[in-house]
Each structure stands twice: as structure tokens, then as C-alpha cells.
Design a protein around this motif. Structure first.
Motif, PDB file in Angstrom:
ATOM      1  N   ALA A 136       2.888  25.488   0.158  1.00  0.00           N
ATOM      2  CA  ALA A 136       3.667  24.923  -0.878  1.00  0.00           C
ATOM      3  C   ALA A 136       4.557  24.072  -0.309  1.00  0.00           C
ATOM      4  CB  ALA A 136       4.440  25.969  -1.774  1.00  0.00           C
ATOM      5  N   GLU A 137       5.345  24.407   0.751  1.00  0.00           N
ATOM      6  CA  GLU A 137       6.281  23.536   1.493  1.00  0.00           C
ATOM      7  C   GLU A 137       5.797  22.344   2.229  1.00  0.00           C
ATOM      8  OE1 GLU A 137       9.626  23.688   1.459  1.00  0.00           O
ATOM      9  OE2 GLU A 137       9.336  25.380   0.173  1.00  0.00           O
ATOM     10  N   ASP A 138       4.500  22.439   2.448  1.00  0.00           N
ATOM     11  CA  ASP A 138       4.024  21.460   3.279  1.00  0.00           C
ATOM     12  C   ASP A 138       3.368  20.351   2.327  1.00  0.00           C
ATOM     13  OD1 ASP A 138       4.355  22.212   5.890  1.00  0.00           O
ATOM     14  OD2 ASP A 138       2.531  23.127   6.002  1.00  0.00           O
ATOM     15  N   LYS A 140       4.608  20.040  -0.761  1.00  0.00           N
ATOM     16  CA  LYS A 140       6.074  19.207  -1.129  1.00  0.00           C
ATOM     17  C   LYS A 140       6.436  18.019   0.027  1.00  0.00           C
ATOM     18  CE  LYS A 140      10.699  19.964  -2.509  1.00  0.00           C
ATOM     19  NZ  LYS A 140      11.770  20.982  -2.719  1.00  0.00           N
ATOM     20  N   THR A 141       6.199  18.459   0.900  1.00  0.00           N
ATOM     21  CA  THR A 141       6.893  17.326   2.043  1.00  0.00           C
ATOM     22  C   THR A 141       5.937  16.426   2.154  1.00  0.00           C
ATOM     23  OG1 THR A 141       7.848  18.984   3.463  1.00  0.00           O
ATOM     24  CG2 THR A 141       7.075  16.734   4.531  1.00  0.00           C
ATOM     25  N   ALA A 142       4.402  16.506   2.022  1.00  0.00           N
ATOM     26  CA  ALA A 142       3.333  15.609   1.951  1.00  0.00           C
ATOM     27  C   ALA A 142       3.520  14.386   0.694  1.00  0.00           C
ATOM     28  CB  ALA A 142       2.136  15.989   2.060  1.00  0.00           C
ATOM     29  N   LYS A 143       3.813  15.375  -0.355  1.00  0.00           N
ATOM     30  CA  LYS A 143       3.968  14.441  -1.672  1.00  0.00           C
ATOM     31  C   LYS A 143       5.231  13.378  -1.590  1.00  0.00           C
ATOM     32  CE  LYS A 143       1.225  16.985  -5.016  1.00  0.00           C
ATOM     33  NZ  LYS A 143       1.044  17.617  -6.321  1.00  0.00           N
ATOM     34  N   GLN A 144       6.169  14.023  -1.026  1.00  0.00           N
ATOM     35  CA  GLN A 144       7.498  13.262  -0.991  1.00  0.00           C
ATOM     36  C   GLN A 144       7.329  11.846  -0.007  1.00  0.00           C
ATOM     37  OE1 GLN A 144      10.374  16.142   0.576  1.00  0.00           O
ATOM     38  NE2 GLN A 144      11.108  16.726  -1.698  1.00  0.00           N
ATOM     39  N   GLN A 145       6.493  12.096   0.839  1.00  0.00           N
ATOM     40  CA  GLN A 145       6.281  11.130   1.689  1.00  0.00           C
ATOM     41  C   GLN A 145       5.650   9.687   1.242  1.00  0.00           C
ATOM     42  OE1 GLN A 145       3.866  12.526   5.222  1.00  0.00           O
ATOM     43  NE2 GLN A 145       5.871  13.387   6.092  1.00  0.00           N
ATOM     44  N   SER A 146       4.605  10.174  -0.018  1.00  0.00           N
ATOM     45  CA  SER A 146       4.180   8.909  -0.484  1.00  0.00           C
ATOM     46  C   SER A 146       4.814   8.569  -1.924  1.00  0.00           C
ATOM     47  CB  SER A 146       2.674   9.444  -0.833  1.00  0.00           C
ATOM     48  OG  SER A 146       2.684  10.383  -1.545  1.00  0.00           O
ATOM     49  N   GLN A 147       5.676   9.410  -2.383  1.00  0.00           N
ATOM     50  CA  GLN A 147       6.106   9.318  -3.687  1.00  0.00           C
ATOM     51  C   GLN A 147       7.220   8.033  -3.534  1.00  0.00           C
ATOM     52  OE1 GLN A 147       5.128  11.418  -6.200  1.00  0.00           O
ATOM     53  NE2 GLN A 147       5.816   9.426  -7.333  1.00  0.00           N
ATOM     54  N   THR A 148       7.949   7.903  -2.466  1.00  0.00           N
ATOM     55  CA  THR A 148       9.038   6.755  -2.548  1.00  0.00           C
ATOM     56  C   THR A 148       8.017   5.511  -2.795  1.00  0.00           C
ATOM     57  OG1 THR A 148      10.356   8.087  -1.143  1.00  0.00           O
ATOM     58  CG2 THR A 148      10.740   5.545  -1.366  1.00  0.00           C
ATOM     59  N   CYS A 149       6.743   5.060  -2.164  1.00  0.00           N
ATOM     60  CA  CYS A 149       6.385   4.098  -2.310  1.00  0.00           C
ATOM     61  C   CYS A 149       5.709   3.916  -3.832  1.00  0.00           C
ATOM     62  CB  CYS A 149       5.188   4.059  -1.175  1.00  0.00           C
ATOM     63  SG  CYS A 149       5.739   3.956   0.484  1.00  0.00           S
ATOM     64  N   LEU A 150       5.048   5.034  -4.249  1.00  0.00           N
ATOM     65  CA  LEU A 150       4.466   5.081  -5.403  1.00  0.00           C
ATOM     66  C   LEU A 150       5.598   4.408  -6.679  1.00  0.00           C
ATOM     67  CD1 LEU A 150       2.052   8.089  -5.033  1.00  0.00           C
ATOM     68  CD2 LEU A 150       1.583   5.556  -5.016  1.00  0.00           C
ATOM     69  N   ASP A 151       6.766   5.251  -6.445  1.00  0.00           N
ATOM     70  CA  ASP A 151       7.742   5.016  -7.392  1.00  0.00           C
ATOM     71  C   ASP A 151       8.369   3.583  -7.463  1.00  0.00           C
ATOM     72  OD1 ASP A 151       7.849   7.550  -8.188  1.00  0.00           O
ATOM     73  OD2 ASP A 151       9.416   8.283  -7.403  1.00  0.00           O
ATOM     74  N   ASN A 152       7.925   2.676  -6.278  1.00  0.00           N
ATOM     75  CA  ASN A 152       8.379   1.325  -6.332  1.00  0.00           C
ATOM     76  C   ASN A 152       7.590   0.565  -6.474  1.00  0.00           C
ATOM     77  OD1 ASN A 152      11.315   1.164  -5.233  1.00  0.00           O
ATOM     78  ND2 ASN A 152      10.761   2.977  -4.212  1.00  0.00           N
ATOM     79  N   GLY A 153       6.261   1.062  -6.799  1.00  0.00           N
ATOM     80  CA  GLY A 153       5.043   0.387  -7.492  1.00  0.00           C
ATOM     81  C   GLY A 153       4.194  -0.051  -6.364  1.00  0.00           C
ATOM     82  N   TYR A 154       3.999   0.456  -5.177  1.00  0.00           N
ATOM     83  CA  TYR A 154       2.975  -0.007  -4.057  1.00  0.00           C
ATOM     84  C   TYR A 154       2.789   1.180  -3.319  1.00  0.00           C
ATOM     85  CZ  TYR A 154       6.927   0.461  -0.654  1.00  0.00           C
ATOM     86  OH  TYR A 154       7.892   0.771   0.087  1.00  0.00           O
ATOM     87  N   TYR A 155       1.760   0.764  -2.494  1.00  0.00           N
ATOM     88  CA  TYR A 155       1.154   2.060  -1.531  1.00  0.00           C
ATOM     89  C   TYR A 155       0.217   1.017  -0.544  1.00  0.00           C
ATOM     90  CZ  TYR A 155      -0.654   6.349   0.306  1.00  0.00           C
ATOM     91  OH  TYR A 155      -0.942   7.202   1.150  1.00  0.00           O
ATOM     92  N   THR A 156       0.086   1.499   0.548  1.00  0.00           N
ATOM     93  CA  THR A 156      -0.708   0.945   1.531  1.00  0.00           C
ATOM     94  C   THR A 156      -1.842   1.784   1.686  1.00  0.00           C
ATOM     95  OG1 THR A 156       1.444   0.159   2.903  1.00  0.00           O
ATOM     96  CG2 THR A 156      -0.802   0.238   4.185  1.00  0.00           C
ATOM     97  N   VAL A 157      -3.068   1.072   1.401  1.00  0.00           N
ATOM     98  CA  VAL A 157      -4.370   1.654   1.549  1.00  0.00           C
ATOM     99  C   VAL A 157      -4.975   1.410   2.831  1.00  0.00           C
ATOM    100  CG1 VAL A 157      -6.745   2.206   0.394  1.00  0.00           C
ATOM    101  CG2 VAL A 157      -4.637   1.630  -0.995  1.00  0.00           C
ATOM    102  N   ALA A 158      -5.066   2.474   3.703  1.00  0.00           N
ATOM    103  CA  ALA A 158      -5.916   2.277   4.997  1.00  0.00           C
ATOM    104  C   ALA A 158      -7.229   1.786   4.944  1.00  0.00           C
ATOM    105  CB  ALA A 158      -5.710   3.587   5.712  1.00  0.00           C
ATOM    106  N   PRO A 159      -7.787   1.100   6.230  1.00  0.00           N
ATOM    107  CA  PRO A 159      -9.124   0.881   6.202  1.00  0.00           C
ATOM    108  C   PRO A 159     -10.145   1.679   5.854  1.00  0.00           C
ATOM    109  CG  PRO A 159      -7.886  -0.117   8.084  1.00  0.00           C
ATOM    110  CD  PRO A 159      -6.934   1.129   7.342  1.00  0.00           C
ATOM    111  N   TYR A 160     -11.127   1.432   5.352  1.00  0.00           N
ATOM    112  CA  TYR A 160     -12.475   2.218   4.900  1.00  0.00           C
ATOM    113  C   TYR A 160     -11.893   3.511   4.545  1.00  0.00           C
ATOM    114  CZ  TYR A 160     -14.071  -1.139   8.362  1.00  0.00           C
ATOM    115  OH  TYR A 160     -14.509  -1.992   9.010  1.00  0.00           O
ATOM    116  N   SER A 161     -11.125   3.506   3.384  1.00  0.00           N
ATOM    117  CA  SER A 161     -10.825   4.567   2.746  1.00  0.00           C
ATOM    118  C   SER A 161     -10.389   4.480   1.372  1.00  0.00           C
ATOM    119  CB  SER A 161      -9.138   4.988   3.324  1.00  0.00           C
ATOM    120  OG  SER A 161      -8.254   4.146   3.074  1.00  0.00           O
TER     121      SER A 161
END
Length: 202
Positions: A136-138, A140-161
Motif C-alpha cells: 500500500a505504501e509503495d 501510494k508513492t508510485a501514484k504520487q510520482q505521476s499525479q503531479t504531472c497528470l493534475d497539470n494536464g501532461y505526461y511523458t510517455v516513454a518510447p515503445y510503451s
């Protein structure tokens, strides 16, 4: 591996047998596909029996609502909505050799996009769901890492992913500041209280 043979339908042997021992060695990959199967079974937006028109599916490019159908494009995304009993999804594929910073479509008021899967991440962070491999803690941390970008309307999609986002209802947070405006300034309640001098005790 099938030893370079790409047409093994007629072989009744190890080359076509399901290798259960590999499941133990590749438990992260097995977990990912198990989660994907569960996602499809649990979300009726991914189990439509009729053609999905523009009221249910919307196509996107690097910019939201602007798909690029040209021969040189290596990116495509779509969002599926409309089923009241299922979460809306945003799914994007980057088939190019470079990362792409994309614009995600604005979610409906009172909701936000939340990361569900990112195939560029190592297991178990490629599918964000709490289980015996991802606590649960890991999670939560993983979601927080991406949430800041998503809340600002963008995200970086890696190659071949590929990434999968799920639209969720925002939860009220006790940490959110209660703001109010004074003239042209917006000051939070905690800041406003801190700015006032303490009254002398009688």
C-alpha cells in the motif's frame, strides 16, 4: 523462444507447450497480464458488442483531441467513456524511439486522471494495484510520482510503451487549503491566521 520457427502450429512438443516453470521466473510479467485481464473483465467500456461511435470514443494525438493520422506519426491515444457502470479510460501508445510529452484530455469537473498502467516501468510498478508484490505504501508513492504531472494536464510517455489512465472522482482532502480573496490577492486561511498578531492574554 521457438528457436526461430514462426509457424509452429503443427508441432506437438515442448516448442508449443505452456512453460509453467517460466511463470515462476517471470512473475512480474505474469502479474501484469493477470491485472490486464482483470481490468478488461471489470470495465464494460472494454467489452463493447457494438461499434463505438464518437459519443463513446475520442481520438487524441500528442495534443488532446488532435489525432495525427499521418504516415510519420508513431503515437496514438484514445479515451473511452459513456458507460455509467464503468470508469472512463485514457489509453496511449508511443511506438516511436523517442519519449513524448503529451497533453491528456481535461477530465470532467470533480474528477481527475489516475495512473493505472505504464509498460515502461519495471514490475510491479507497470500496473499500479495493491497486492502481494506492491504494498500500500509503495503504491501510494508510485501514484504520487505521476499525479503531479497528470493534475497539470501532461505526461511523458516513454518510447515503445503504453499507458492507461483511469478517471476517478476526486476525494476531499483535509490538507487542501480553504482559500478566500481579498482585493486582487488570494490568501489561504492558515496563512491568514498566521499573519494576525496573537491577542494578549487577560
Amino acid at each position: 523462444s521457438k528457436g526461430g520457427n514462426n509457424n509452429t502450429y503443427c508441432h506437438d512438443g515442448d516448442i508449443n507447450y505452456f512453460q509453467w516453470d517460466v511463470c515462476e521466473k517471470q512473475e512480474g510479467l505474469v502479474r501484469f497480464f493477470r491485472k490486464m485481464i482483470h481490468l478488461r473483465r471489470g470495465n464494460s467500456n472494454l467489452r463493447q458488442s457494438a461499434y463505438m461511435d464518437g459519443s463513446r470514443i475520442q481520438w487524441h494525438g500528442v495534443k488532446a483531441s488532435e489525432p495525427d493520422w499521418s504516415d510519420t506519426s508513431r503515437f496514438v491515444a484514445f479515451s473511452v467513456t459513456g458507460d455509467a457502470e464503468a470508469d472512463d479510460l485514457y489509453i496511449a501508445f508511443n511506438a516511436g524511439h523517442s519519449p513524448l510529452m503529451i497533453e491528456v484530455p481535461a477530465p470532467e469537473s470533480g474528477s481527475r486522471w489516475e495512473m493505472t498502467a505504464d509498460t515502461s516501468k519495471p514490475a510491479p510498478y507497470d500496473f499500479l494495484d495493491c497486492d502481494e508484490m506492491l504494498g500500500a505504501e509503495d503504491l501510494k508513492t508510485a501514484k504520487q510520482q505521476s499525479q503531479t504531472c497528470l493534475d497539470n494536464g501532461y505526461y511523458t510517455v516513454a518510447p515503445y510503451s503504453c499507458i492507461i489512465l483511469t478517471r476517478v472522482v476526486k476525494e476531499a482532502s483535509s490538507d487542501e487549503l480553504d482559500d478566500f480573496s481579498i482585493s486582487s490577492f488570494t490568501i489561504s486561511r492558515p496563512a491568514e491566521r498566521a499573519s494576525k498578531p496573537n491577542k494578549p492574554k487577560k
